[in-house]
Design an enzyme around this catalytic site. Structure first.
Site, PDB file in Angstrom:
ATOM      1  N   HIS A 171      20.907 -39.694  -2.803  1.00 45.94           N
ATOM      2  CA  HIS A 171      21.202 -38.953  -1.569  1.00 45.94           C
ATOM      3  C   HIS A 171      20.496 -39.592  -0.372  1.00 45.94           C
ATOM      4  O   HIS A 171      21.091 -39.748   0.704  1.00 45.94           O
ATOM      5  CB  HIS A 171      20.742 -37.501  -1.702  1.00 45.94           C
ATOM      6  CG  HIS A 171      21.732 -36.593  -2.353  1.00 45.94           C
ATOM      7  ND1 HIS A 171      23.052 -36.505  -1.967  1.00 45.94           N
ATOM      8  CD2 HIS A 171      21.586 -35.710  -3.386  1.00 45.94           C
ATOM      9  CE1 HIS A 171      23.678 -35.611  -2.708  1.00 45.94           C
ATOM     10  NE2 HIS A 171      22.820 -35.118  -3.582  1.00 45.94           N
ATOM     11  N   GLU A 192      27.914 -35.192  -3.210  1.00 48.40           N
ATOM     12  CA  GLU A 192      27.329 -34.992  -4.535  1.00 48.40           C
ATOM     13  C   GLU A 192      27.933 -35.968  -5.550  1.00 48.40           C
ATOM     14  O   GLU A 192      27.226 -36.539  -6.382  1.00 48.40           O
ATOM     15  CB  GLU A 192      27.546 -33.544  -5.000  1.00 48.40           C
ATOM     16  CG  GLU A 192      26.789 -32.498  -4.196  1.00 48.40           C
ATOM     17  CD  GLU A 192      25.288 -32.618  -4.341  1.00 48.40           C
ATOM     18  OE1 GLU A 192      24.820 -33.349  -5.240  1.00 48.40           O
ATOM     19  OE2 GLU A 192      24.566 -31.989  -3.554  1.00 48.40           O
ATOM     20  N   HIS A 220      19.826 -39.267  -9.025  1.00 51.05           N
ATOM     21  CA  HIS A 220      20.761 -38.525  -8.177  1.00 51.05           C
ATOM     22  C   HIS A 220      20.143 -38.198  -6.820  1.00 51.05           C
ATOM     23  O   HIS A 220      20.762 -38.411  -5.768  1.00 51.05           O
ATOM     24  CB  HIS A 220      21.177 -37.237  -8.898  1.00 51.05           C
ATOM     25  CG  HIS A 220      22.072 -36.357  -8.084  1.00 51.05           C
ATOM     26  ND1 HIS A 220      23.444 -36.402  -8.166  1.00 51.05           N
ATOM     27  CD2 HIS A 220      21.778 -35.394  -7.169  1.00 51.05           C
ATOM     28  CE1 HIS A 220      23.966 -35.502  -7.326  1.00 51.05           C
ATOM     29  NE2 HIS A 220      22.968 -34.885  -6.719  1.00 51.05           N
ATOM     30  N   GLU A 221      18.913 -37.703  -6.825  1.00 50.63           N
ATOM     31  CA  GLU A 221      18.273 -37.302  -5.572  1.00 50.63           C
ATOM     32  C   GLU A 221      17.919 -38.507  -4.708  1.00 50.63           C
ATOM     33  O   GLU A 221      18.090 -38.481  -3.484  1.00 50.63           O
ATOM     34  CB  GLU A 221      17.025 -36.462  -5.868  1.00 50.63           C
ATOM     35  CG  GLU A 221      17.299 -35.165  -6.605  1.00 50.63           C
ATOM     36  CD  GLU A 221      18.324 -34.283  -5.892  1.00 50.63           C
ATOM     37  OE1 GLU A 221      18.386 -34.332  -4.644  1.00 50.63           O
ATOM     38  OE2 GLU A 221      19.060 -33.567  -6.588  1.00 50.63           O
TER      39      GLU A 221
END
Length: 303
Positions: free
Chosen positions: A141, A197, A137-138
């Site tokens: 980004h 997100e 997920h990070e």
């Protein structure tokens, strides 16, 4: 009035031209700020955070953060290479650091690949696959350029005239970047929006699957996060994220495509990236008799 119309037309034209597209999700985003502009400030912010934090090295958890992070990074690099866009990753300086702070349930990735994981989230991760959910997920980004998007949106609002004239004051740009990357005593967090997100959820799920981590662990991780937080104050990691129940439903919705990437990684390894032809459901290629999971009407869950 005519001048205003011309200005609006030119602004719309510039915004259209300056859009970037996430190759994994198809989401388009505004991108005025180049990596050359944002990366130096990002790297300095990361250095400042580490200098004021207690860094953990040479432990099993620190090793897991490094190994899982690098495994997803390599899978991402192989994917971008497979679609002929490896140049997009020029200038990235990947680094994965574990910060000793058991009260902080959080992780983040600065533009350019600078990642920090707090020990407080490790107990929620439980294992390397849970950690892969967080790091995927990070990392997403950073790869999706969400930092550039947020700063570009601010620049359009606050510096429209300068941007349209082709001039961006470096001091003002630094102030905008610092505003979106505030350094506090115990946390640095880019305040992403809900759409970003969700984009990171989708891309992160595919990335962890490409790296050979079972994506069916992602909904289970978020269920643990819900149980962990309960009715207490929302942790920073969830403060701007989608509603947990909606997030789990969305992850289950895109699970078939993630499983294509995962099954391909199991068969061919993460160096050979499969590009799914569509998003249609498929039967997961695992032995149901020996696997602890079962297919449920609303997704994949443990027995």
């Amino acid at each position: 009035m005519k001048i205003i119309k011309i200005f609006i037309f030119l602004l719309g034209l510039v915004l259209f031209i300056k859009c970037a597209t996430n190759p994994l999700t198809g989401r388009k985003s505004l991108s005025f700020i180049s990596n050359d502009q944002i990366f130096p400030s990002s790297f300095q912010q990361y250095k400042d955070v580490l200098s004021s934090s207690k860094i953990i090295t040479n432990t099993q958890q620190a090793k897991e953060v490094s190994e899982v992070g690098n495994r997803i990074k390599i899978a991402a690099e192989n994917y971008y290479k497979s679609i002929g866009k490896q140049s997009v990753l020029d200038g990235y300086q990947w680094q994965f650091t574990l910060i000793d702070d058991p009260k902080t349930i959080n992780a983040w990735c600065m533009p350019g690949g600078k990642v920090a994981v707090y020990t407080g989230i490790m107990n929620v991760c439980k294992n390397e696959t849970g950690l892969a959910v967080v790091l995927g997920h990070e990392i997403a980004h950073a790869l999706a350029g969400h930092g550039s998007e947020k700063i570009s949106q601010t620049c359009v609002a606050e510096l429209g005239g300068q941007l349209l004239g082709g001039v961006t004051d470096n001091q003002v740009l630094r102030e905008v970047i610092n505003d979106y990357y505030p350094i506090a005593s115990d946390i640095t967090l880019l305040r992403y929006g809900r759409k970003q997100e969700t984009d990171a959820d989708t891309m992160g799920l595919y990335l962890m699957a490409m790296a050979g981590y079972d994506p069916r662990e992602a909904p289970i991780f978020w269920e643990r996060m819900i149980r962990k937080t309960g009715n207490s104050t929302t942790p920073e990691f969830l403060s701007t994220h989608p509603d947990p129940e909606n997030r789990i439903a969305k992850l289950n919705q895109i699970m078939p495509k993630a499983l294509e990437y995962y099954n391909n990684a199991l068969i061919h390894g993460s160096n050979n990236i499969l590009i799914p032809k569509n998003n249609q459901d498929l039967e997961p290629s695992f032995d149901k008799k020996n696997d602890k999971r079962k297919e449920a009407s609303k997704g994949y869950i443990y027995n």
